[in-house]
Structures are given as C-alpha cells and as structure tokens.
Design a protein around this motif. Sequence first.
Motif, PDB file in Angstrom:
ATOM      1  N   PRO A 127       7.251 -17.151   8.370  1.00  0.00           N
ATOM      2  CA  PRO A 127       7.446 -17.364   7.403  1.00  0.00           C
ATOM      3  C   PRO A 127       9.184 -16.151   7.234  1.00  0.00           C
ATOM      4  CG  PRO A 127       5.928 -15.137   7.628  1.00  0.00           C
ATOM      5  CD  PRO A 127       5.896 -16.322   8.390  1.00  0.00           C
ATOM      6  N   ALA A 128       9.959 -17.134   6.311  1.00  0.00           N
ATOM      7  CA  ALA A 128      10.591 -16.133   6.199  1.00  0.00           C
ATOM      8  C   ALA A 128      10.803 -14.195   5.682  1.00  0.00           C
ATOM      9  CB  ALA A 128      11.469 -16.629   4.164  1.00  0.00           C
ATOM     10  N   PRO A 129      11.975 -14.074   6.472  1.00  0.00           N
ATOM     11  CA  PRO A 129      12.055 -12.018   6.916  1.00  0.00           C
ATOM     12  C   PRO A 129      11.669 -11.779   4.810  1.00  0.00           C
ATOM     13  CG  PRO A 129      14.011 -13.440   7.573  1.00  0.00           C
ATOM     14  CD  PRO A 129      13.529 -14.628   6.940  1.00  0.00           C
ATOM     15  N   LEU A 130      11.152 -10.705   5.332  1.00  0.00           N
ATOM     16  CA  LEU A 130      10.315 -10.256   3.954  1.00  0.00           C
ATOM     17  C   LEU A 130      11.579  -8.986   3.129  1.00  0.00           C
ATOM     18  CD1 LEU A 130       6.459  -8.787   4.911  1.00  0.00           C
ATOM     19  CD2 LEU A 130       7.209 -10.170   3.183  1.00  0.00           C
ATOM     20  N   ARG A 131      11.718  -8.799   2.196  1.00  0.00           N
ATOM     21  CA  ARG A 131      12.787  -7.610   1.283  1.00  0.00           C
ATOM     22  C   ARG A 131      11.121  -6.860   0.400  1.00  0.00           C
ATOM     23  NH1 ARG A 131      14.333  -9.593  -2.680  1.00  0.00           N
ATOM     24  NH2 ARG A 131      16.256  -7.949  -2.890  1.00  0.00           N
ATOM     25  N   VAL A 132      11.491  -5.361   1.019  1.00  0.00           N
ATOM     26  CA  VAL A 132      10.255  -5.032   0.351  1.00  0.00           C
ATOM     27  C   VAL A 132      11.205  -3.910   0.158  1.00  0.00           C
ATOM     28  CG1 VAL A 132       8.517  -5.736   1.618  1.00  0.00           C
ATOM     29  CG2 VAL A 132       9.496  -3.621   2.813  1.00  0.00           C
ATOM     30  N   ARG A 133      10.387  -2.854  -0.975  1.00  0.00           N
ATOM     31  CA  ARG A 133      10.550  -1.488  -1.434  1.00  0.00           C
ATOM     32  C   ARG A 133       9.636   0.026  -1.071  1.00  0.00           C
ATOM     33  NH1 ARG A 133      10.197  -1.728  -8.947  1.00  0.00           N
ATOM     34  NH2 ARG A 133       7.861  -1.361  -8.053  1.00  0.00           N
ATOM     35  N   LEU A 153      -2.448  -3.842  -4.028  1.00  0.00           N
ATOM     36  CA  LEU A 153      -1.984  -4.828  -4.833  1.00  0.00           C
ATOM     37  C   LEU A 153      -1.353  -4.865  -6.493  1.00  0.00           C
ATOM     38  CD1 LEU A 153      -5.002  -7.578  -4.829  1.00  0.00           C
ATOM     39  CD2 LEU A 153      -3.108  -6.971  -3.362  1.00  0.00           C
ATOM     40  N   HIS A 154      -2.137  -3.772  -6.874  1.00  0.00           N
ATOM     41  CA  HIS A 154      -0.745  -3.468  -7.765  1.00  0.00           C
ATOM     42  C   HIS A 154       0.592  -3.322  -7.720  1.00  0.00           C
ATOM     43  CE1 HIS A 154       0.532  -0.477 -11.160  1.00  0.00           C
ATOM     44  NE2 HIS A 154      -0.600  -0.910 -12.033  1.00  0.00           N
ATOM     45  N   ALA A 155       0.519  -2.261  -5.948  1.00  0.00           N
ATOM     46  CA  ALA A 155       1.919  -1.909  -5.929  1.00  0.00           C
ATOM     47  C   ALA A 155       2.563  -3.050  -5.324  1.00  0.00           C
ATOM     48  CB  ALA A 155       2.233  -0.936  -4.979  1.00  0.00           C
ATOM     49  N   ARG A 156       1.592  -3.943  -5.144  1.00  0.00           N
ATOM     50  CA  ARG A 156       2.641  -5.544  -4.201  1.00  0.00           C
ATOM     51  C   ARG A 156       3.340  -5.901  -5.791  1.00  0.00           C
ATOM     52  NH1 ARG A 156      -0.760  -9.187  -0.435  1.00  0.00           N
ATOM     53  NH2 ARG A 156       0.697  -8.141   0.928  1.00  0.00           N
ATOM     54  N   ARG A 157       2.384  -5.720  -6.493  1.00  0.00           N
ATOM     55  CA  ARG A 157       2.836  -7.326  -7.659  1.00  0.00           C
ATOM     56  C   ARG A 157       4.278  -6.312  -8.463  1.00  0.00           C
ATOM     57  NH1 ARG A 157       1.654  -6.787 -13.680  1.00  0.00           N
ATOM     58  NH2 ARG A 157       1.376  -9.380 -14.208  1.00  0.00           N
ATOM     59  N   ALA A 158       3.826  -5.127  -8.877  1.00  0.00           N
ATOM     60  CA  ALA A 158       4.883  -4.217  -9.564  1.00  0.00           C
ATOM     61  C   ALA A 158       6.065  -4.515  -8.240  1.00  0.00           C
ATOM     62  CB  ALA A 158       4.749  -2.816  -9.139  1.00  0.00           C
ATOM     63  N   ALA A 159       5.753  -4.233  -7.407  1.00  0.00           N
ATOM     64  CA  ALA A 159       7.337  -4.844  -6.553  1.00  0.00           C
ATOM     65  C   ALA A 159       7.753  -6.265  -6.874  1.00  0.00           C
ATOM     66  CB  ALA A 159       6.798  -4.768  -4.727  1.00  0.00           C
ATOM     67  N   GLN A 160       6.840  -7.101  -7.363  1.00  0.00           N
ATOM     68  CA  GLN A 160       6.742  -8.643  -7.374  1.00  0.00           C
ATOM     69  C   GLN A 160       7.888  -8.261  -7.978  1.00  0.00           C
ATOM     70  OE1 GLN A 160       3.771 -10.829  -5.905  1.00  0.00           O
ATOM     71  NE2 GLN A 160       4.157 -10.486  -3.369  1.00  0.00           N
ATOM     72  N   ASP A 165       9.751  -9.061  -1.994  1.00  0.00           N
ATOM     73  CA  ASP A 165       9.181  -9.963  -1.646  1.00  0.00           C
ATOM     74  C   ASP A 165       7.658  -8.689  -1.453  1.00  0.00           C
ATOM     75  OD1 ASP A 165      10.399 -12.084  -1.513  1.00  0.00           O
ATOM     76  OD2 ASP A 165      10.698 -11.198   0.822  1.00  0.00           O
ATOM     77  N   ASP A 166       7.523  -7.473  -1.317  1.00  0.00           N
ATOM     78  CA  ASP A 166       6.330  -6.759  -0.956  1.00  0.00           C
ATOM     79  C   ASP A 166       6.632  -5.499  -0.899  1.00  0.00           C
ATOM     80  OD1 ASP A 166       3.409  -6.105   0.339  1.00  0.00           O
ATOM     81  OD2 ASP A 166       3.819  -7.784   1.471  1.00  0.00           O
ATOM     82  N   VAL A 167       5.556  -4.748  -0.704  1.00  0.00           N
ATOM     83  CA  VAL A 167       5.512  -3.144  -0.881  1.00  0.00           C
ATOM     84  C   VAL A 167       5.974  -2.095  -0.134  1.00  0.00           C
ATOM     85  CG1 VAL A 167       4.107  -2.839  -2.305  1.00  0.00           C
ATOM     86  CG2 VAL A 167       4.808  -1.406  -1.994  1.00  0.00           C
ATOM     87  N   THR A 181      -0.601  -4.684   3.224  1.00  0.00           N
ATOM     88  CA  THR A 181      -1.847  -5.639   4.738  1.00  0.00           C
ATOM     89  C   THR A 181      -1.075  -5.747   5.245  1.00  0.00           C
ATOM     90  OG1 THR A 181      -0.966  -7.570   2.944  1.00  0.00           O
ATOM     91  CG2 THR A 181      -3.096  -6.575   2.511  1.00  0.00           C
ATOM     92  N   TRP A 182      -0.336  -5.125   5.632  1.00  0.00           N
ATOM     93  CA  TRP A 182      -0.139  -5.346   7.417  1.00  0.00           C
ATOM     94  C   TRP A 182       0.681  -4.247   8.037  1.00  0.00           C
ATOM     95  CZ3 TRP A 182       5.641  -3.886   6.422  1.00  0.00           C
ATOM     96  CH2 TRP A 182       6.130  -4.080   4.923  1.00  0.00           C
ATOM     97  N   ASN A 183       1.083  -3.850   8.917  1.00  0.00           N
ATOM     98  CA  ASN A 183       1.623  -2.532   9.824  1.00  0.00           C
ATOM     99  C   ASN A 183       2.562  -2.985   9.781  1.00  0.00           C
ATOM    100  OD1 ASN A 183      -1.368  -2.294  11.832  1.00  0.00           O
ATOM    101  ND2 ASN A 183      -0.940  -0.763  10.561  1.00  0.00           N
ATOM    102  N   VAL A 184       4.020  -1.389  10.016  1.00  0.00           N
ATOM    103  CA  VAL A 184       5.464  -1.591  10.404  1.00  0.00           C
ATOM    104  C   VAL A 184       5.852  -1.443  11.703  1.00  0.00           C
ATOM    105  CG1 VAL A 184       5.731   0.356   8.862  1.00  0.00           C
ATOM    106  CG2 VAL A 184       7.238  -1.551   9.377  1.00  0.00           C
ATOM    107  N   GLY A 185       6.920  -1.540  12.205  1.00  0.00           N
ATOM    108  CA  GLY A 185       7.156  -1.404  13.361  1.00  0.00           C
ATOM    109  C   GLY A 185       9.130  -1.117  12.777  1.00  0.00           C
ATOM    110  N   PHE A 186       9.589  -0.276  13.665  1.00  0.00           N
ATOM    111  CA  PHE A 186      11.333  -0.573  13.396  1.00  0.00           C
ATOM    112  C   PHE A 186      12.238  -0.632  15.353  1.00  0.00           C
ATOM    113  CE2 PHE A 186       9.890   1.424   9.752  1.00  0.00           C
ATOM    114  CZ  PHE A 186       9.881   0.605   8.361  1.00  0.00           C
ATOM    115  N   VAL A 187      13.718  -1.093  14.985  1.00  0.00           N
ATOM    116  CA  VAL A 187      13.798  -0.810  16.007  1.00  0.00           C
ATOM    117  C   VAL A 187      15.045  -0.353  16.538  1.00  0.00           C
ATOM    118  CG1 VAL A 187      15.096  -2.733  18.280  1.00  0.00           C
ATOM    119  CG2 VAL A 187      13.105  -3.782  17.388  1.00  0.00           C
TER     120      VAL A 187
END
Length: 272
Positions: A127-133, A153-160, A165-167, A181-187
């Motif tokens: 899928p397309a890259p995510l823009r998150v707050r 899901l409330h936090a995700r809904r508020a962000a959308q 795209d997500d939180v 609903t996902w883990n995160v990593g940085f490079v």
Amino acid sequence: MAQPTHPAAELDGRPVTDEALLATALTGYGHFTTMRVTADHRVRGLDRHLARLARDCRVLFGTETDPAVIRRYVCRALERNAGVITPGDEVMVRVSLVAPELEVVRPAATTEPRVLVTVRPAPDARPAPLRVRTARYRRELPEVKHSSLLGALHARRAAQLDGWDDVLFVGTDGRVTEGATWNVGFVRNGTVTWPSGEALAGITAELVRRQEPGISAPVDPAELGSYEAGFATNAGFGVRPLAAVDAVRFDPGHPVLDRLHRSYLAVPAQPL
C-alpha cells in the motif's frame, strides 16, 4: 466474483450465532492474532502466532490453548469460505479467543474460552506510504494483543478526521511506542532503530528483526528529524514506508526499506 463485505465468522468450527456474538460484544473480553494466509494455506510466523495465542490465553483466562485445535478450526474456516474468496487470493484470518459466557459481575468465575475465526480478503501487500500524527496514548496491558481496541481506534479515527492516514502513539514517558495496529521502526545512517518501551511485540516486527536486528533504543518525537526513513510493520502489509510523522517528512523510497521488505518476504511461510 464479488468479495464479501464483512468477514465470514465461525465459533469453535461452526457458523456463529447472533447470541454468541452479542454476548462477546457486551464484554469485549478476549484476545486475538491476525495472520495473512497465502493461497496454498501458509503463514509467515505461524508458530509465533500460535505461541502468542497461548501466552495471552494464560494471561486473560488462566488456561492453555491447543494449537492443533486452532489450526483445525482455521483450515475448516478457509475451506468453507473458499467459494466467497477469489481463487488464488491471499486472505486475512483473525483468530480470537473469546468468552461468551463470561459474567461481568464475576469475571473470575471459571470460563473456558472459545475460538472465533474470521476470514476476509487480504489488503494490498504494497500500500501507499503512511502519513501519521503522534498522540499520547498507552494501551491497557500493552504486551497483550487483546480485543479492547476502543482507545486505539478512537485515536486513529480522530487522526483520519484531521486528514492523516493513521496515528503513532507516544507513551507516558514521552517516547514513541507503536502505531494503532502496527509496530514502527526508523532508519538512520543505514541502521534500523526499533523504539524501546511499552508496546505489543508484533509478529511481523519480530520476523523482520530476525533478519535485520538493528538496535533497540528510546525514540524521542522531537528527534524524529534526525532519521531518514520510517516504516510500519504488521501482518496485513509486511513493511510499509512512512511518508511523514507530524511535520517530519521521510523518504518512502529509502533503500533500507526495500531491503527490509525483501527480508520479510524471504521468511519461509509455514503450512497450516
């Protein structure tokens, strides 16, 4: 062939009754794991998904699971729903351990969990890259993949609703923890940093870390600008680039992200 609008569901290998679903919905007490199943009924990290169910069942219900029974129910659900899923397509299977008989007043009473299996079409694997707050939030029992998704899901809904795209969650210590609903990593400088802190240890992240261990360290939201790329991991899409976190923009085409994606795909899928 038309795709199903809602997941097909079975409880202990039989079609779900309205009464069972209603009883489960009234408490929301339970836990689950979600797997992407290939057309030939294989799953990356199947052993880890079954181990997660066993671990969380001990925490929430104080009892043991039978992996053979769970696998049998999953296979049965896949066979029964073969006619509503386009042949050759991958599917998402969610295995939940729920307690329709659980009493709200006396949840400590002996309750034998039951196995709820749902099957739905799998999403796009790239899928397309995510823009998150970012948002301050800590899940209850963050080490358990439980069914209580209200806060996330409330936090995700508020962000959308605000155009994201997500939180991405920031814990009580002010450090980055996980997505809804996902883990995160940085490079940074070719090295992957996995945020330390209270978060669910995702199966996909675990599989990626076996191939690309990187480092585990606290990640301060104020320092995200020092990273060149970020990514999300879960069973639905594997490794997904982050385009932005708040005002920080990342390179979704960073070569390390492609390496991570290929490393994940190289993990052998185990037969159900």
